[in-house]
Design an enzyme around this catalytic site. Sequence first.
Site, PDB file in Angstrom:
ATOM      1  N   CYS A  46       0.871  -1.474  -0.110  1.00 51.14           N
ATOM      2  CA  CYS A  46       0.231  -0.177   0.113  1.00 51.14           C
ATOM      3  C   CYS A  46       0.527   1.419  -0.314  1.00 51.14           C
ATOM      4  O   CYS A  46       0.424   2.314  -0.195  1.00 51.14           O
ATOM      5  CB  CYS A  46      -0.988   0.182   1.688  1.00 51.14           C
ATOM      6  SG  CYS A  46      -2.385  -1.882   1.289  1.00 51.14           S
ATOM      7  N   HIS A  90      -3.676   7.441   3.579  1.00 53.39           N
ATOM      8  CA  HIS A  90      -3.941   5.506   2.673  1.00 53.39           C
ATOM      9  C   HIS A  90      -5.161   5.428   3.506  1.00 53.39           C
ATOM     10  O   HIS A  90      -5.684   5.623   4.365  1.00 53.39           O
ATOM     11  CB  HIS A  90      -3.332   4.928   3.299  1.00 53.39           C
ATOM     12  CG  HIS A  90      -3.424   3.437   2.930  1.00 53.39           C
ATOM     13  ND1 HIS A  90      -3.754   3.146   1.391  1.00 53.39           N
ATOM     14  CD2 HIS A  90      -3.162   2.229   3.752  1.00 53.39           C
ATOM     15  CE1 HIS A  90      -3.839   1.659   1.637  1.00 53.39           C
ATOM     16  NE2 HIS A  90      -3.199   0.893   2.447  1.00 53.39           N
ATOM     17  N   ASN A 121      -9.739  -0.118  -0.040  1.00 51.87           N
ATOM     18  CA  ASN A 121      -8.753  -0.348  -0.146  1.00 51.87           C
ATOM     19  C   ASN A 121      -8.280  -0.378  -1.416  1.00 51.87           C
ATOM     20  O   ASN A 121      -8.075  -1.586  -1.901  1.00 51.87           O
ATOM     21  CB  ASN A 121      -8.045  -1.240   1.033  1.00 51.87           C
ATOM     22  CG  ASN A 121      -6.128  -1.079   1.059  1.00 51.87           C
ATOM     23  OD1 ASN A 121      -5.817   0.053   0.221  1.00 51.87           O
ATOM     24  ND2 ASN A 121      -6.071  -1.653   2.571  1.00 51.87           N
TER      25      ASN A 121
HETATM   26  N1  ACO Z   1     -18.157  -9.560   8.639  1.00 52.40           N
HETATM   27  C1  ACO Z   1     -18.562 -10.159   9.170  1.00 52.40           C
HETATM   28  N2  ACO Z   1     -17.471 -10.893  10.694  1.00 52.40           N
HETATM   29  C2  ACO Z   1     -16.644 -10.338  10.418  1.00 52.40           C
HETATM   30  C3  ACO Z   1     -16.095 -10.087   9.339  1.00 52.40           C
HETATM   31  C4  ACO Z   1     -16.811 -10.224   8.373  1.00 52.40           C
HETATM   32  N3  ACO Z   1     -16.580  -9.315   7.156  1.00 52.40           N
HETATM   33  N4  ACO Z   1     -15.207 -10.467   9.370  1.00 52.40           N
HETATM   34  C5  ACO Z   1     -14.569 -10.859  10.639  1.00 52.40           C
HETATM   35  N5  ACO Z   1     -15.372 -11.253  11.319  1.00 52.40           N
HETATM   36  C6  ACO Z   1     -15.820 -10.909  12.747  1.00 52.40           C
HETATM   37  C7  ACO Z   1     -14.931 -12.497  12.997  1.00 52.40           C
HETATM   38  O1  ACO Z   1     -14.697 -13.598  12.602  1.00 52.40           O
HETATM   39  C8  ACO Z   1     -14.719 -12.068  14.582  1.00 52.40           C
HETATM   40  O2  ACO Z   1     -15.709 -12.745  15.277  1.00 52.40           O
HETATM   41  P1  ACO Z   1     -15.465 -13.582  16.691  1.00 52.40           P
HETATM   42  O3  ACO Z   1     -15.552 -12.597  17.319  1.00 52.40           O
HETATM   43  O4  ACO Z   1     -16.491 -14.182  16.754  1.00 52.40           O
HETATM   44  O5  ACO Z   1     -14.536 -14.468  16.487  1.00 52.40           O
HETATM   45  C9  ACO Z   1     -15.241 -10.434  14.667  1.00 52.40           C
HETATM   46  O6  ACO Z   1     -16.121 -10.756  13.955  1.00 52.40           O
HETATM   47  C10 ACO Z   1     -14.076  -9.519  14.781  1.00 52.40           C
HETATM   48  O7  ACO Z   1     -12.680 -10.272  13.804  1.00 52.40           O
HETATM   49  P2  ACO Z   1     -12.367  -9.067  14.085  1.00 52.40           P
HETATM   50  O8  ACO Z   1     -10.955  -9.066  13.088  1.00 52.40           O
HETATM   51  O9  ACO Z   1     -11.063  -8.840  15.669  1.00 52.40           O
HETATM   52  O10 ACO Z   1     -11.922  -7.816  14.213  1.00 52.40           O
HETATM   53  P3  ACO Z   1     -11.600  -6.250  13.958  1.00 52.40           P
HETATM   54  O11 ACO Z   1     -12.021  -4.992  14.383  1.00 52.40           O
HETATM   55  O12 ACO Z   1     -10.374  -6.470  13.767  1.00 52.40           O
HETATM   56  O13 ACO Z   1     -11.566  -5.677  12.453  1.00 52.40           O
HETATM   57  C11 ACO Z   1     -10.845  -5.667   9.822  1.00 52.40           C
HETATM   58  C12 ACO Z   1     -11.277  -6.202  11.077  1.00 52.40           C
HETATM   59  C13 ACO Z   1     -11.614  -4.524   9.305  1.00 52.40           C
HETATM   60  C14 ACO Z   1      -9.462  -6.152   9.279  1.00 52.40           C
HETATM   61  C15 ACO Z   1      -9.544  -4.784  11.058  1.00 52.40           C
HETATM   62  O14 ACO Z   1      -9.010  -5.342  11.866  1.00 52.40           O
HETATM   63  C16 ACO Z   1      -9.275  -4.261   9.561  1.00 52.40           C
HETATM   64  O15 ACO Z   1      -8.453  -2.863   8.995  1.00 52.40           O
HETATM   65  N6  ACO Z   1      -7.577  -4.404   9.983  1.00 52.40           N
HETATM   66  C17 ACO Z   1      -6.181  -3.511   8.935  1.00 52.40           C
HETATM   67  C18 ACO Z   1      -6.194  -3.219   7.957  1.00 52.40           C
HETATM   68  C19 ACO Z   1      -5.066  -3.012   6.548  1.00 52.40           C
HETATM   69  O16 ACO Z   1      -4.770  -1.562   7.518  1.00 52.40           O
HETATM   70  N7  ACO Z   1      -4.326  -3.154   6.015  1.00 52.40           N
HETATM   71  C20 ACO Z   1      -2.897  -2.900   6.313  1.00 52.40           C
HETATM   72  C21 ACO Z   1      -2.987  -2.126   4.411  1.00 52.40           C
HETATM   73  S1  ACO Z   1      -3.411  -3.206   3.129  1.00 52.40           S
HETATM   74  C22 ACO Z   1      -2.022  -3.916   2.600  1.00 52.40           C
HETATM   75  O17 ACO Z   1      -0.976  -3.021   2.839  1.00 52.40           O
HETATM   76  C23 ACO Z   1      -2.511  -4.744   1.523  1.00 52.40           C
END
Ligand code: ACO
Length: 322
Positions: free
Chosen positions: A113, A249, A279
């Site tokens: 990214c 970003h 993203n």
């Molecule tokens: N829909 C419904 N539920 C979901 C989904 C979904 N799409 N995805 C995960 N869940 C569930 C999980 O299974 C979990 O359930 P559980 O509590 O029963 O185990 C719950 O939701 C919470 O999951 P988390 O992974 O803890 O959710 P979080 O609040 O962390 O959000 C996310 C996930 C959106 C991916 C977040 O962590 C994020 O944005 N991370 C950073 C992404 C990023 O910045 N990447 C860097 C750049 S990308 C690049 O370089 C290519």
Amino acid sequence: MMYSRIAGTGSYLPARVVTNFDLAKTMDTSDEWIRERTGIVQRHIAAEGETTVDLAEHAARRAIEAAGIDPAEIDLIAFGTTTPDQVFPNCGVLLQDRLGLRGCPAMGLEAACTGFIYALSIADKFIRLGDAKCALVVGAETLSRICDWTDRGTAILFGDGAGAVVLKPDSEAGIISTHLHADSTYKDLLYCPAGVSKGIGRPGDPAMHIKMSGNETFKVAVNTLGRIVDETLAANSLDKSAIDWLVPHQANIRIIQATARKLDMPMERVIVTVDTHGNTSAASVPLALDAGVRSGRIKRGEMLLLEAFGGGFTWGSALLRY
Ligand code: ACO
């Protein structure tokens, strides 16, 4: 003192829009969950056969038009992407061909990214040193090609698109400083394992897909982007009040809000496109920049802070007077 200045911006999004509701039909997720956790409402996905360079060509032509230059003036192409059309020639060379140019250096840069910020920083240095007079800097991706469309933890996040800027020398204003970093400690938190040397999998092979520890990535992203804001301001002895616009970003609205808080900036001074673009990795910052410029919000003379964070982890920033 010579600066490089953004003479024009351009961007392009593929026609097909995929909403959260569309995704909820094929995986166990909901519009509500995706909006609340990420701020994403929809993303654009490239058509079958539509490649990263196809998207980049549209964005580049728009940037060239906005800059009011003849494409023949371009003497450097720096192209950030994680999803190149082919192993080689690099996407910069393929774009050079599309634009009918010959002879100028053309490079592909892979920093996930942060790819556009890396490309911008390199092009800026060419111009400052007098080694280029007109650089085309691109960030473009077809991330949808490396998404696991059965994995709700990653597939909901990504989209396709392209953004571009034309950089020209200027004695008064432009890119003030750029700051690039990488920390391989985190290489296993966000990656795509397929590669030429290790073996490219067949389409559908799990090795072809993005793997992410979302929660840990989120925490490191917030802390790291906070640090790079401090680093950028300190390097220029600037107070945060000097920044007119944050062009971040677009990974997650909560990460963007945290960086805005760090700068004491109201969200009205932050360009947000994650809701409609998702993203788009290396394309996200130039897409957001172009959205800010074309909507008339970002004006000539204003101070912008661009930042990005991605797989590696890599991260970077650019402080510039537009
Ligand atoms: N829909 C419904 N539920 C979901 C989904 C979904 N799409 N995805 C995960 N869940 C569930 C999980 O299974 C979990 O359930 P559980 O509590 O029963 O185990 C719950 O939701 C919470 O999951 P988390 O992974 O803890 O959710 P979080 O609040 O962390 O959000 C996310 C996930 C959106 C991916 C977040 O962590 C994020 O944005 N991370 C950073 C992404 C990023 O910045 N990447 C860097 C750049 S990308 C690049 O370089 C290519």
